[in-house]
Design a protein around this motif. Structure first.
Motif, PDB file in Angstrom:
ATOM      1  N   SER A   1      -1.258 -45.546 -82.382  1.00 11.26           N
ATOM      2  CA  SER A   1      -1.153 -44.845 -83.660  1.00 11.26           C
ATOM      3  C   SER A   1      -1.484 -43.369 -83.468  1.00 11.26           C
ATOM      4  O   SER A   1      -2.622 -43.031 -83.132  1.00 11.26           O
ATOM      5  CB  SER A   1      -2.117 -45.459 -84.673  1.00 11.26           C
ATOM      6  N   PRO A   2      -0.534 -42.462 -83.668  1.00 11.23           N
ATOM      7  CA  PRO A   2      -0.816 -41.035 -83.512  1.00 11.23           C
ATOM      8  C   PRO A   2      -1.912 -40.547 -84.459  1.00 11.23           C
ATOM      9  O   PRO A   2      -2.765 -39.740 -84.064  1.00 11.23           O
ATOM     10  CB  PRO A   2       0.522 -40.367 -83.829  1.00 11.23           C
ATOM     11  N   THR A   3      -1.897 -41.008 -85.705  1.00  8.49           N
ATOM     12  CA  THR A   3      -2.900 -40.566 -86.668  1.00  8.49           C
ATOM     13  C   THR A   3      -4.300 -40.940 -86.197  1.00  8.49           C
ATOM     14  O   THR A   3      -5.224 -40.119 -86.205  1.00  8.49           O
ATOM     15  CB  THR A   3      -2.625 -41.182 -88.054  1.00  8.49           C
ATOM     16  N   ARG A   4      -4.469 -42.189 -85.801  1.00  6.28           N
ATOM     17  CA  ARG A   4      -5.773 -42.661 -85.355  1.00  6.28           C
ATOM     18  C   ARG A   4      -6.203 -41.954 -84.073  1.00  6.28           C
ATOM     19  O   ARG A   4      -7.350 -41.516 -83.932  1.00  6.28           O
ATOM     20  CB  ARG A   4      -5.682 -44.170 -85.125  1.00  6.28           C
ATOM     21  N   THR A   5      -5.306 -41.853 -83.105  1.00  9.17           N
ATOM     22  CA  THR A   5      -5.650 -41.244 -81.829  1.00  9.17           C
ATOM     23  C   THR A   5      -6.042 -39.787 -81.992  1.00  9.17           C
ATOM     24  O   THR A   5      -7.043 -39.323 -81.421  1.00  9.17           O
ATOM     25  CB  THR A   5      -4.473 -41.359 -80.851  1.00  9.17           C
ATOM     26  N   ALA A   6      -5.269 -39.039 -82.764  1.00 11.67           N
ATOM     27  CA  ALA A   6      -5.571 -37.617 -82.970  1.00 11.67           C
ATOM     28  C   ALA A   6      -6.934 -37.443 -83.633  1.00 11.67           C
ATOM     29  O   ALA A   6      -7.710 -36.554 -83.266  1.00 11.67           O
ATOM     30  CB  ALA A   6      -4.479 -36.969 -83.812  1.00 11.67           C
TER      31      ALA A   6
ATOM     32  N   ALA B   1     -17.551 -43.044 -85.883  1.00  4.70           N
ATOM     33  CA  ALA B   1     -17.574 -41.904 -86.799  1.00  4.70           C
ATOM     34  C   ALA B   1     -16.285 -41.802 -87.592  1.00  4.70           C
ATOM     35  O   ALA B   1     -16.289 -41.500 -88.788  1.00  4.70           O
ATOM     36  CB  ALA B   1     -17.804 -40.613 -86.009  1.00  4.70           C
ATOM     37  N   ALA B   2     -15.160 -42.085 -86.933  1.00  6.65           N
ATOM     38  CA  ALA B   2     -13.879 -41.994 -87.632  1.00  6.65           C
ATOM     39  C   ALA B   2     -13.773 -43.041 -88.724  1.00  6.65           C
ATOM     40  O   ALA B   2     -13.148 -42.830 -89.759  1.00  6.65           O
ATOM     41  CB  ALA B   2     -12.727 -42.157 -86.636  1.00  6.65           C
ATOM     42  N   CYS B   3     -14.405 -44.206 -88.488  1.00  6.09           N
ATOM     43  CA  CYS B   3     -14.394 -45.258 -89.514  1.00  6.09           C
ATOM     44  C   CYS B   3     -15.203 -44.831 -90.726  1.00  6.09           C
ATOM     45  O   CYS B   3     -14.968 -45.303 -91.839  1.00  6.09           O
ATOM     46  CB  CYS B   3     -14.976 -46.553 -88.953  1.00  6.09           C
ATOM     47  N   ALA B   4     -16.178 -43.948 -90.509  1.00  3.54           N
ATOM     48  CA  ALA B   4     -17.078 -43.583 -91.595  1.00  3.54           C
ATOM     49  C   ALA B   4     -16.583 -42.391 -92.398  1.00  3.54           C
ATOM     50  O   ALA B   4     -17.143 -42.061 -93.431  1.00  3.54           O
ATOM     51  CB  ALA B   4     -18.462 -43.271 -91.030  1.00  3.54           C
ATOM     52  N   ARG B   5     -15.554 -41.702 -91.927  1.00  2.00           N
ATOM     53  CA  ARG B   5     -15.065 -40.542 -92.665  1.00  2.00           C
ATOM     54  C   ARG B   5     -13.544 -40.478 -92.584  1.00  2.00           C
ATOM     55  O   ARG B   5     -12.952 -40.955 -91.614  1.00  2.00           O
ATOM     56  CB  ARG B   5     -15.674 -39.249 -92.099  1.00  2.00           C
ATOM     57  N   PRO B   6     -12.884 -39.888 -93.568  1.00  2.66           N
ATOM     58  CA  PRO B   6     -11.424 -39.796 -93.518  1.00  2.66           C
ATOM     59  C   PRO B   6     -10.959 -38.786 -92.485  1.00  2.66           C
ATOM     60  O   PRO B   6     -11.653 -37.809 -92.205  1.00  2.66           O
ATOM     61  CB  PRO B   6     -11.064 -39.336 -94.939  1.00  2.66           C
ATOM     62  N   ALA B   7      -9.822 -39.045 -91.905  1.00  2.00           N
ATOM     63  CA  ALA B   7      -9.263 -38.103 -90.951  1.00  2.00           C
ATOM     64  C   ALA B   7      -8.848 -36.833 -91.667  1.00  2.00           C
ATOM     65  O   ALA B   7      -8.342 -36.848 -92.781  1.00  2.00           O
ATOM     66  CB  ALA B   7      -8.058 -38.730 -90.239  1.00  2.00           C
ATOM     67  N   THR B   8      -9.062 -35.677 -91.020  1.00  2.00           N
ATOM     68  CA  THR B   8      -8.740 -34.397 -91.644  1.00  2.00           C
ATOM     69  C   THR B   8      -7.466 -33.780 -91.092  1.00  2.00           C
ATOM     70  O   THR B   8      -7.021 -32.742 -91.568  1.00  2.00           O
ATOM     71  CB  THR B   8      -9.895 -33.404 -91.412  1.00  2.00           C
ATOM     72  N   THR B   9      -6.899 -34.425 -90.075  1.00  2.00           N
ATOM     73  CA  THR B   9      -5.691 -33.864 -89.483  1.00  2.00           C
ATOM     74  C   THR B   9      -4.504 -34.071 -90.406  1.00  2.00           C
ATOM     75  O   THR B   9      -4.285 -35.162 -90.916  1.00  2.00           O
ATOM     76  CB  THR B   9      -5.403 -34.544 -88.137  1.00  2.00           C
ATOM     77  N   ALA B  10      -3.732 -33.027 -90.622  1.00  4.93           N
ATOM     78  CA  ALA B  10      -2.579 -33.129 -91.519  1.00  4.93           C
ATOM     79  C   ALA B  10      -1.492 -33.969 -90.901  1.00  4.93           C
ATOM     80  O   ALA B  10      -1.277 -33.981 -89.694  1.00  4.93           O
ATOM     81  CB  ALA B  10      -2.036 -31.731 -91.826  1.00  4.93           C
ATOM     82  N   ARG B  11      -0.774 -34.726 -91.758  1.00  6.29           N
ATOM     83  CA  ARG B  11       0.332 -35.551 -91.295  1.00  6.29           C
ATOM     84  C   ARG B  11       1.561 -34.678 -91.053  1.00  6.29           C
ATOM     85  O   ARG B  11       1.778 -33.666 -91.720  1.00  6.29           O
ATOM     86  CB  ARG B  11       0.682 -36.618 -92.329  1.00  6.29           C
ATOM     87  N   GLN B  12       2.384 -35.104 -90.139  1.00 10.40           N
ATOM     88  CA  GLN B  12       3.676 -34.476 -89.916  1.00 10.40           C
ATOM     89  C   GLN B  12       4.753 -35.414 -90.396  1.00 10.40           C
ATOM     90  O   GLN B  12       4.554 -36.613 -90.521  1.00 10.40           O
ATOM     91  CB  GLN B  12       3.882 -34.186 -88.426  1.00 10.40           C
ATOM     92  N   SER B  13       5.885 -34.890 -90.645  1.00 15.98           N
ATOM     93  CA  SER B  13       6.998 -35.733 -91.063  1.00 15.98           C
ATOM     94  C   SER B  13       7.504 -36.528 -89.880  1.00 15.98           C
ATOM     95  O   SER B  13       7.325 -36.155 -88.731  1.00 15.98           O
ATOM     96  CB  SER B  13       8.138 -34.866 -91.617  1.00 15.98           C
ATOM     97  N   ALA B  14       8.166 -37.646 -90.179  1.00 13.69           N
ATOM     98  CA  ALA B  14       8.682 -38.502 -89.116  1.00 13.69           C
ATOM     99  C   ALA B  14       9.690 -37.778 -88.258  1.00 13.69           C
ATOM    100  O   ALA B  14       9.818 -38.048 -87.063  1.00 13.69           O
ATOM    101  CB  ALA B  14       9.303 -39.763 -89.726  1.00 13.69           C
ATOM    102  N   ASP B  15      10.431 -36.831 -88.855  1.00  9.29           N
ATOM    103  CA  ASP B  15      11.448 -36.114 -88.071  1.00  9.29           C
ATOM    104  C   ASP B  15      10.824 -35.251 -86.988  1.00  9.29           C
ATOM    105  O   ASP B  15      11.489 -34.893 -86.015  1.00  9.29           O
ATOM    106  CB  ASP B  15      12.288 -35.234 -88.999  1.00  9.29           C
ATOM    107  N   ASP B  16       9.536 -34.838 -87.167  1.00  6.25           N
ATOM    108  CA  ASP B  16       8.886 -33.978 -86.186  1.00  6.25           C
ATOM    109  C   ASP B  16       8.256 -34.770 -85.048  1.00  6.25           C
ATOM    110  O   ASP B  16       7.782 -34.194 -84.081  1.00  6.25           O
ATOM    111  CB  ASP B  16       7.772 -33.152 -86.857  1.00  6.25           C
ATOM    112  N   MET B  17       8.238 -36.097 -85.173  1.00  2.00           N
ATOM    113  CA  MET B  17       7.565 -36.908 -84.160  1.00  2.00           C
ATOM    114  C   MET B  17       8.484 -37.125 -82.975  1.00  2.00           C
ATOM    115  O   MET B  17       9.672 -37.370 -83.128  1.00  2.00           O
ATOM    116  CB  MET B  17       7.177 -38.282 -84.734  1.00  2.00           C
TER     117      MET B  17
END
Length: 458
Positions: free
Chosen positions: A368-373, A434-450
């Motif tokens: 998962s890119p979101t989780r890994t980042a 720590a990530a489980c205890a707080r929301p991720a702050t990294t902005a999402r990218q659109s699927a086309d940019d992946m």
């Protein structure tokens, strides 16, 4: 000190309450009694008639047991079968046989008494009904107490600390048996309730056993068998059946809330209350996991707050890779790493990068890119660039199902062979927690940019 004798067992209050009468074996009252065990006689039958086939319960004897029976099995047996039963008990080295008479069995069969006298096997008639559990508990407690006091300087340096002695024997895989473990646990005040789930716990950097007691209270009064050893604390927790959900996670969360910052806690597998081998397995898993948590660098960056709490299943791969010890597996693991990740290692040696850790974190968290980042504290675009670099160097697609196992194993092995510098302390908390205890702050990218290789698992 000598072992507890049959004479001393007969003098215990619960035994005396049963009004024992010695019918045979007067010259063997000073023989040692290893355990007092209830025995259900279940003679085999053929067409409703008892046969000479072996009865259940005799084959497991090791010698030195005083057996208790209510006599039901003797009522329908013929004379020869009763004599054979006594002969086999004597051949197995039983310390004696105590039979309840007056209820199911009106009186002791004369052939049983005759055979016992001929063989010198102590035979006791119990003329008053006393629950066998009271007799066995009192007798086995006394046997264990005598045994521990007599061998404390030989086997364990824990003196009269019965909890420490039992935990040490279980964690070291000493040759024990179920009656011994149950008696020693009772002597230490450990009584797992019906339906309880038992988990071994090993702590480093904690001040005494206070964290174990506090976690037990959080878990609704879980039973504890715990002791402080030089450098570490070892415990066996009996989590009540009323505690909902996954017991491993429940114990981890309890320790996260009550353990000192900087301490490291490892939790073993959840097992049922029956079977001392399972008790030993979860304690040994906890201890092995703690050792790995203190010596192997974590897969994810640490954050400097709170204790580090992990589990045997979280480090399952590390434990499998290091069976027999890290030193014994180092060359094999180094060869695996070089074969699988050689191009990444060469790149990292020439360029500042973190490709191997990125690969492992990505694989451990379902690609998962979101989780890994979030766990690596980088932006998703930076993550995509790293993943493309990894694929280019390795010449493969890292989300290929056929490659996931090999890549993850090699990345984990890379951490194992690196280890921590001597004297380094374990991280106090993983970035995953720590990530489980707080929301991720990294902005999402659109699927086309992946990039193609991460778009499917975003």
């Amino acid at each position: 000190m000598p072992a507890l004798t049959l004479r001393e067992v007969l003098a215990l209050d619960p035994v005396r309450a049963a009004r024992p009468e010695l019918l045979a074996g007067e010259d063997a009252l000073d023989r040692p009694v290893r355990w007092v065990l209830p025995l259900i006689l279940d003679f085999a039958r053929s067409g409703g008639t008892p046969t000479s086939e072996a009865y259940e319960g005799v084959s497991f004897l090791d010698g030195g047991e005083l057996l208790l029976t209510n006599g039901f099995g003797l009522t329908d047996a013929d004379d020869e079968l009763r004599r054979r039963y006594v002969r086999e008990l004597a051949a197995r080295g039983a310390a004696g046989l105590a039979v309840e008479v007056g209820r199911a069995l009106p009186g002791m069969p004369p052939e049983v008494t005759d055979e016992a006298r001929r063989l010198g096997l102590p035979l006791i008639a119990l003329h008053r009904v006393v629950p066998f559990v009271r007799i066995t508990e009192a007798a086995n407690r006394a046997i264990v107490a005598r045994g521990l006091s007599g061998r404390r300087t030989v086997v364990r340096p824990w003196g009269d600390d019965h909890a420490a002695a039992l935990l040490a024997d279980l964690a070291d895989g000493q040759a024990l048996n179920q009656p011994e473990v149950e008696a020693r646990a009772a002597l230490a005040g450990f009584h797992p309730g019906p339906g309880a789930r038992l988990l071994g716990v090993s702590l480093h950097g904690s001040r005494g056993v206070g964290a174990v007691d506090r976690a037990a209270r959080v878990l609704g009064g879980a039973g504890t068998l715990r002791a402080a050893f030089p450098g570490d604390v070892l415990a066996l927790l009996a989590v009540p059946a009323a505690v909902p959900g996954d017991p491993v996670r429940a114990v981890q969360e309890a320790f996260r809330g009550v353990t000192e910052a900087g301490a490291t806690v490892a939790v073993g597998h959840a097992v049922g209350p029956g079977g001392w081998l399972h008790w030993s397995e979860t304690l040994r898993a906890a201890r092995t996991t703690l050792e790995l948590a203190l010596t192997v660098p974590p897969a994810e960056p640490a954050v400097p707050e709170g204790p580090s709490v992990t589990s045997a299943r979280a480090l399952a791969l590390e434990r499998e890779l290091t069976r027999g010890g890290i030193a014994a597996n180092r060359d094999r693991l180094a060869a695996l790493v070089q074969h699988t990740l050689g191009p990444l290692l060469a790149w990292e040696a020439a360029h500042p990068s973190d490709l191997v850790r990125t690969l492992e974190v990505h694989l451990r968290h379902g690609c998962s890119p979101t989780r890994t980042a979030a766990l690596l504290h980088i932006g998703r675009q930076s993550l995509y660039q790293r993943l493309e670099r990894i694929e280019s160097l390795l010449g493969l697609e890292i989300d290929d199902p056929d490659l996931l196992g090999e890549l993850l194993t090699a990345a984990c092995a890379h951490r194992v062979v690196r280890q921590r510098p001597e004297g380094a302390r374990a991280p106090v908390r993983s970035a995953a927690a720590a990530a489980c205890a707080r929301p991720a702050t990294t902005a999402r990218q659109s699927a086309d940019d992946m990039p193609r290789h991460v778009r499917r698992s975003a």
